[in-house]
Design a protein around this motif. Structure first.
Motif, short mmCIF file in Angstrom:
data_model
loop_
_atom_site.label_atom_id
_atom_site.label_comp_id
_atom_site.label_asym_id
_atom_site.label_seq_id
_atom_site.Cartn_x
_atom_site.Cartn_y
_atom_site.Cartn_z
N THR A 47 -19.93 -9.76 58.14
CA THR A 47 -20.81 -9.00 57.26
C THR A 47 -20.93 -7.56 57.75
O THR A 47 -20.88 -6.62 56.95
N ALA A 48 -21.08 -7.38 59.04
CA ALA A 48 -21.15 -6.03 59.61
C ALA A 48 -19.84 -5.29 59.38
O ALA A 48 -19.84 -4.10 59.03
N ARG A 49 -18.73 -5.97 59.55
CA ARG A 49 -17.42 -5.35 59.33
C ARG A 49 -17.25 -4.96 57.86
O ARG A 49 -16.77 -3.87 57.55
N ASN A 50 -17.67 -5.84 56.96
CA ASN A 50 -17.56 -5.54 55.53
C ASN A 50 -18.43 -4.35 55.15
O ASN A 50 -18.02 -3.52 54.33
N ALA A 51 -19.62 -4.26 55.72
CA ALA A 51 -20.50 -3.13 55.43
C ALA A 51 -19.87 -1.82 55.90
O ALA A 51 -19.92 -0.80 55.20
N LEU A 53 -16.62 -1.24 56.29
CA LEU A 53 -15.49 -0.95 55.41
C LEU A 53 -15.95 -0.45 54.05
O LEU A 53 -15.35 0.46 53.47
N GLU A 54 -17.04 -1.02 53.54
CA GLU A 54 -17.56 -0.59 52.24
C GLU A 54 -18.05 0.85 52.30
O GLU A 54 -17.80 1.64 51.38
N SER A 55 -18.72 1.21 53.39
CA SER A 55 -19.18 2.60 53.52
C SER A 55 -18.01 3.55 53.66
O SER A 55 -18.02 4.66 53.12
N GLU A 56 -16.96 3.12 54.34
CA GLU A 56 -15.76 3.96 54.47
C GLU A 56 -15.07 4.15 53.12
O GLU A 56 -14.63 5.24 52.79
N VAL A 57 -15.01 3.08 52.33
CA VAL A 57 -14.40 3.17 51.00
C VAL A 57 -15.21 4.11 50.12
O VAL A 57 -14.65 4.96 49.42
#
Length: 103
Positions: A47-51, A53-57
Motif C-alpha cells: 500500500t505504501a509502495r502504491n501510494a 507510485l501514484e503520487s509519482e504518476v
C-alpha cells in the motif's frame, strides 16, 4: 477400577487429539494467525509502495518539475542557456616513473 481409569484416560486423549492436531486445532489456528500477520505486513508495504507510485504518476501527469528532473538525470538534457560542465578525476598512471636514471 484400573480398567475404568484406563478407559477414561484413553477417552480423554481421544477428545484432546482434535483440539490440538485436528482441522481446527490450536496448532493450525496459531499457524494461520502467523500467516495472516505476514499478509497484513505485506499489504501495508504494498500500500505504501502504491501510494508512492501514484503520487509519482500524478506528478508526471500534472507537474513539469518531475518531467524536467527525469529529463536531466536520465537523458542528460539541459535548459536553454544552461552550460553543462563535467569534472573528471585525474586518471591514475600505473606505469613506473624513471626517477634518478639518465638516458
Amino acid at each position: 477400577m484400573r480398567l475404568v481409569a484406563l478407559a477414561l484416560v484413553s477417552l480423554l486423549i481421544l477428545i484432546q487429539y482434535p483440539l490440538w492436531l485436528g482441522k481446527g486445532g490450536w496448532l493450525r489456528v496459531w499457524d494461520m494467525e502467523h500467516q495472516v500477520q505476514a499478509a497484513r505486513t505485506k499489504i501495508q508495504e504494498l500500500t505504501a509502495r502504491n501510494a508512492k507510485l501514484e503520487s509519482e504518476v500524478n506528478d508526471l501527469k500534472n507537474g513539469t518539475d518531475a518531467v524536467e528532473e527525469r529529463a536531466r538525470l536520465e537523458l542528460g538534457m539541459l535548459k536553454k542557456g544552461e552550460v553543462f560542465v563535467q569534472i573528471l578525476d585525474k586518471p591514475i598512471s600505473h606505469t613506473p616513473t624513471n626517477v634518478g636514471k639518465s638516458p
